[in-house]
Design a protein around this motif. Structure first.
Motif, PDB file in Angstrom:
ATOM      1  N   VAL B   7       0.795  -1.210  -0.184  1.00 56.35           N
ATOM      2  CA  VAL B   7      -0.006  -0.069   0.047  1.00 56.35           C
ATOM      3  C   VAL B   7       0.872   1.265  -0.143  1.00 56.35           C
ATOM      4  O   VAL B   7      -0.004   2.387  -0.353  1.00 56.35           O
ATOM      5  N   SER B   8       1.996   1.068   0.126  1.00 56.28           N
ATOM      6  CA  SER B   8       3.018   2.339   0.025  1.00 56.28           C
ATOM      7  C   SER B   8       4.466   2.008  -0.114  1.00 56.28           C
ATOM      8  O   SER B   8       4.855   0.923   0.355  1.00 56.28           O
ATOM      9  N   PHE B   9       5.088   2.776  -0.872  1.00 53.19           N
ATOM     10  CA  PHE B   9       6.638   2.525  -1.234  1.00 53.19           C
ATOM     11  C   PHE B   9       7.355   3.570  -1.230  1.00 53.19           C
ATOM     12  O   PHE B   9       6.850   4.887  -1.652  1.00 53.19           O
ATOM     13  N   ALA B  10       8.470   3.692  -0.725  1.00 54.84           N
ATOM     14  CA  ALA B  10       9.497   5.172  -0.596  1.00 54.84           C
ATOM     15  C   ALA B  10      10.890   4.656  -0.758  1.00 54.84           C
ATOM     16  O   ALA B  10      11.467   3.431  -0.096  1.00 54.84           O
ATOM     17  N   GLN B  11      11.599   5.430  -1.598  1.00 56.67           N
ATOM     18  CA  GLN B  11      13.057   5.024  -1.454  1.00 56.67           C
ATOM     19  C   GLN B  11      13.700   6.383  -1.569  1.00 56.67           C
ATOM     20  O   GLN B  11      13.337   7.401  -1.727  1.00 56.67           O
ATOM     21  N   PRO B  29      13.889   9.674   6.632  1.00 57.79           N
ATOM     22  CA  PRO B  29      13.128  10.448   5.629  1.00 57.79           C
ATOM     23  C   PRO B  29      12.333   9.343   4.683  1.00 57.79           C
ATOM     24  O   PRO B  29      11.339   9.768   4.310  1.00 57.79           O
ATOM     25  N   VAL B  30      12.897   8.194   4.552  1.00 54.52           N
ATOM     26  CA  VAL B  30      12.354   7.164   3.643  1.00 54.52           C
ATOM     27  C   VAL B  30      11.298   6.454   4.486  1.00 54.52           C
ATOM     28  O   VAL B  30      10.073   6.316   4.077  1.00 54.52           O
ATOM     29  N   THR B  31      11.551   6.076   5.681  1.00 52.21           N
ATOM     30  CA  THR B  31      10.681   5.596   6.484  1.00 52.21           C
ATOM     31  C   THR B  31       9.281   6.431   6.516  1.00 52.21           C
ATOM     32  O   THR B  31       8.151   5.955   6.791  1.00 52.21           O
ATOM     33  N   ARG B  32       9.803   7.548   7.217  1.00 49.50           N
ATOM     34  CA  ARG B  32       8.726   8.514   7.313  1.00 49.50           C
ATOM     35  C   ARG B  32       7.783   8.639   6.020  1.00 49.50           C
ATOM     36  O   ARG B  32       6.512   8.782   6.199  1.00 49.50           O
ATOM     37  N   GLU B  33       8.539   8.875   4.842  1.00 48.42           N
ATOM     38  CA  GLU B  33       7.529   8.989   3.644  1.00 48.42           C
ATOM     39  C   GLU B  33       6.638   7.926   3.232  1.00 48.42           C
ATOM     40  O   GLU B  33       5.398   8.258   2.951  1.00 48.42           O
ATOM     41  N   ALA B  34       7.147   6.713   3.593  1.00 45.48           N
ATOM     42  CA  ALA B  34       6.296   5.732   3.405  1.00 45.48           C
ATOM     43  C   ALA B  34       4.908   5.509   4.427  1.00 45.48           C
ATOM     44  O   ALA B  34       3.939   5.146   3.929  1.00 45.48           O
ATOM     45  N   VAL B 106       7.959  -2.745   6.253  1.00 42.25           N
ATOM     46  CA  VAL B 106       9.323  -3.271   5.959  1.00 42.25           C
ATOM     47  C   VAL B 106      10.180  -2.307   5.640  1.00 42.25           C
ATOM     48  O   VAL B 106       9.706  -1.347   4.624  1.00 42.25           O
ATOM     49  N   TYR B 107      11.317  -2.166   5.906  1.00 38.21           N
ATOM     50  CA  TYR B 107      12.380  -1.518   5.294  1.00 38.21           C
ATOM     51  C   TYR B 107      13.777  -2.160   5.306  1.00 38.21           C
ATOM     52  O   TYR B 107      14.036  -3.044   5.987  1.00 38.21           O
ATOM     53  N   SER B 108      14.668  -1.563   4.395  1.00 38.05           N
ATOM     54  CA  SER B 108      16.055  -2.006   4.278  1.00 38.05           C
ATOM     55  C   SER B 108      16.862  -0.798   3.995  1.00 38.05           C
ATOM     56  O   SER B 108      16.247   0.284   3.299  1.00 38.05           O
ATOM     57  N   ALA B 210      18.064   3.559   0.773  1.00 37.45           N
ATOM     58  CA  ALA B 210      17.123   3.046   1.775  1.00 37.45           C
ATOM     59  C   ALA B 210      15.876   2.565   0.973  1.00 37.45           C
ATOM     60  O   ALA B 210      15.667   3.577  -0.095  1.00 37.45           O
ATOM     61  N   ALA B 211      15.009   2.079   1.343  1.00 38.25           N
ATOM     62  CA  ALA B 211      13.568   1.682   0.876  1.00 38.25           C
ATOM     63  C   ALA B 211      12.743   1.228   1.987  1.00 38.25           C
ATOM     64  O   ALA B 211      13.240   0.620   3.062  1.00 38.25           O
ATOM     65  N   ALA B 212      11.547   1.538   1.761  1.00 38.51           N
ATOM     66  CA  ALA B 212      10.448   1.137   2.896  1.00 38.51           C
ATOM     67  C   ALA B 212       9.288   0.832   2.207  1.00 38.51           C
ATOM     68  O   ALA B 212       8.708   1.531   1.197  1.00 38.51           O
ATOM     69  N   ILE B 213       8.663  -0.054   2.625  1.00 37.74           N
ATOM     70  CA  ILE B 213       7.233  -0.791   1.985  1.00 37.74           C
ATOM     71  C   ILE B 213       6.250  -0.912   3.212  1.00 37.74           C
ATOM     72  O   ILE B 213       6.546  -1.439   4.494  1.00 37.74           O
ATOM     73  N   VAL B 214       4.851  -0.688   3.213  1.00 32.63           N
ATOM     74  CA  VAL B 214       3.877  -1.028   3.920  1.00 32.63           C
ATOM     75  C   VAL B 214       2.932  -1.908   3.276  1.00 32.63           C
ATOM     76  O   VAL B 214       2.687  -1.807   2.112  1.00 32.63           O
TER      77      VAL B 214
END
Ligand SMILES: [Zn+2]
Lengths: 183, 353
Positions: B7-11, B29-34, B106-108, B210-214
């Motif tokens: 439902v959300s992705f940011a990198q 900033p990436v986890t925040r944006e996701a 999820v993030y890495s 970095a990247a993050a997904i919900v």
């Protein structure tokens, strides 16, 4: 399962252990928050950073408030003195240690901070050290300051009535200890 | 099975070296944006899982201090894998399948630049026989490339084509990528050999990022966003650790993972393959039966930006963007880990329309 080795290996002594040394070198990035702290040290200042939401002051800040997941964006200069919230007396030498035994390692809540700094406690014999005791930093000479926490040589007792520290190890009253502990 | 969607992705904008920020500052900033994308906070998340390795930071428990960036206090339900974030996503997907939670984060991230990356990656080899040789990750890829060229399953021309196309597609489609330029395959072929038979352009860049997904299950996914991207199938498989046990010209674990994830190549309209080296893409295409004219790595793939342990999760995120934007309907996202494509994860993603 029976392992059948070729004739030539039948009487060979088993290898039970191998050493495979590894060495890797890294460039560590201090980052924005730690850079702020270390630059402060060069100027004989202890700079903490506050969370813009809960206003907790971290020193040194790693850059984020763990309660809110936001950057600690407000710089707060701390006076220096603080209260010992925990300590341990080290009686055993470890590899590489240059300290004379016994010595005291302390967890210090600086006045104005919400988190703790770990540092040496000197100019006090281990049996005089106690939780709630006020301590102050002893700096290197200004000419010798470097961007490292070692620019503060150690903390030493400050002649001031003890503060009150709760069971969880936080200062609840910076003034004289009240009987019964909790505020 | 529960329906689970991205439902959300940011990198991040991936860079050769992020020298002004530490890991938590780079990630935040990436986890925040996701989370902000869909208007939720960490308190709305049922389970959090991250992928990274302390070997890259050169700092024990670096992944624990990085957690500060998402606000783990009061305590959250959390886990970590010493793997690409794609495997963290798999763990989160399993957690959602149990029904214990309806949302997962999820993030890495990695600072691939902190050490000598190729040497750091040599530490993933078995410590008894191969590790002491310090066979680095580029050398390992070059071994596989030579084997594949010898066997005739790839050609240097086809590899150069992949290398050139990836950076060209990144230029056209992906502002987050690091290598974005239009250089011809002929120019790649004209480069001197770099390691073994690999040209420099056959190799991925070193990237910090970095990247993050919900993820969310069922109705919760529809509440959180207008275009959830459903994970229709997901599977991961592993080939033997010892290089000598493997046929480096083939990727059986990718083939098996694709089949178990339910990939039907003719029904897939685009692919995001985590192929760090140009021959990797060709080997993966062969293993998974990707048609010759398929759209592969519109984003430029790992050849355009390769933050270690993150480039796989980014493939899943990129595919989710391409579906939620309407560019594609059904895609395959793939992630790899380990020396010479040893471990492979395949997911089939699909939109609502
Ligand atoms: Zn806070």
């Amino acid at each position: 399962m029976t392992l059948v080795l070729p004739e030539s290996l039948r009487d060979v002594e088993a290898v039970t252990r191998v050493a495979t040394p590894a060495r890797l070198e890294y460039d560590f990035t201090a980052g924005r928050a730690t850079t702020t702290f270390l630059r402060g040290i060069l100027e004989h200042k202890i700079l903490g950073e506050a969370c813009p939401i809960c206003h907790k002051v971290y020193v040194p800040s790693r850059g984020a408030c763990p309660s809110h997941g936001v950057p600690t964006s407000e710089i707060v200069e701390l006076a220096g003195p603080g209260v010992l919230v925990s300590y341990c007396v080290v009686n055993v030498a470890f590899h590489g240690s240059v300290m004379e035994l016994p010595y005291v390692g302390g967890l210090i809540q600086l006045e104005g901070a919400d988190m703790f700094l770990m540092h040496l406690i000197q100019e006090a014999s281990p049996d005089e050290v106690r939780i709630g005791q006020w301590v102050e930093p002893v700096w290197r000479d200004d000419a010798d300051l470097e961007a490292t926490l070692e620019s503060i040589r150690y903390f030493r007792p400050l002649d001031r009535p003890d503060a009150t520290v709760d069971e969880a190890g936080h200062v609840v009253s910076w003034g004289p200890a009240t009987r019964g502990g909790a505020a | 099975m529960r329906d689970v969607a991205i439902v959300s992705f940011a990198q991040s904008h991936h860079r050769r070296a992020v020298e002004d920020l530490n890991e938590v500052e780079m990630l935040m900033p990436v986890t925040r944006e996701a989370l902000d994308n869909i208007g939720i906070g960490i308190g709305d998340i049922g389970f959090t899982c991250s992928g990274s390795t302390d070997y890259l930071a050169g700092n024990a428990f670096s992944f624990v201090s990085t957690l500060d960036g998402i606000g783990p206090w009061p305590p959250i339900s959390e886990s970590h894998v010493e793997m690409d974030g794609a495997w963290a996503l798999y763990e989160a997907w399993v957690k959602l399948q149990t029904g214990a939670v309806d949302t997962a984060f999820v993030y890495s991230y990695s600072k691939s630049s902190s050490g000598d990356l190729a040497m750091v990656m040599s530490r993933q080899l078995d410590p008894y026989a191969v590790g002491p040789l310090w066979l680095d990750s580029v050398g390992c890829a070059a071994l596989a490339a030579s084997a594949a060229l010898d066997a005739g399953v790839v050609t240097r021309e086809a590899m150069a084509e992949v290398a050139a196309r990836s950076r060209r597609d990144a230029l056209a489609n992906n502002e987050y990528a690091q290598l974005r330029f239009d250089r011809t395959a002929a120019a790649v072929l004209a480069e001197p050999d770099h390691v073994g038979l690999l040209h420099r352009s056959d190799c991925p860049p070193i990237s910090d990022g970095a990247a993050a997904i919900v993820l969310a299950a069922g109705d919760r996914a529809r509440e959180l966003c207008d275009n959830p991207v459903w994970i229709r199938g997901i599977d991961h498989r592993i080939d033997p650790m010892a290089l000598g046990y493997r046929d480096l010209t083939d990727v059986p674990s990718a083939r098996l993972a694709a089949s178990r994830a339910g990939v039907v190549p003719a029904e897939i309209d685009a692919w995001e393959l985590h192929a760090p080296f140009s021959h990797d893409e060709l080997l993966l295409r062969r293993a998974m039966g990707v048609p010759d004219d398929a759209v592969v790595n519109r984003s430029g793939g790992a050849l355009a930006a390769n933050p270690m342990l993150t480039a796989g999760l980014i493939r899943i995120g990129e595919a989710s963007w391409q579906i939620s934007s309407g560019e594609s309907e059904r895609m395959v996202a793939h992630a790899t880990q380990g020396p010479a494509l040893q471990q492979n994860l395949v997911a089939v993603l699909e939109g609502d329309r």
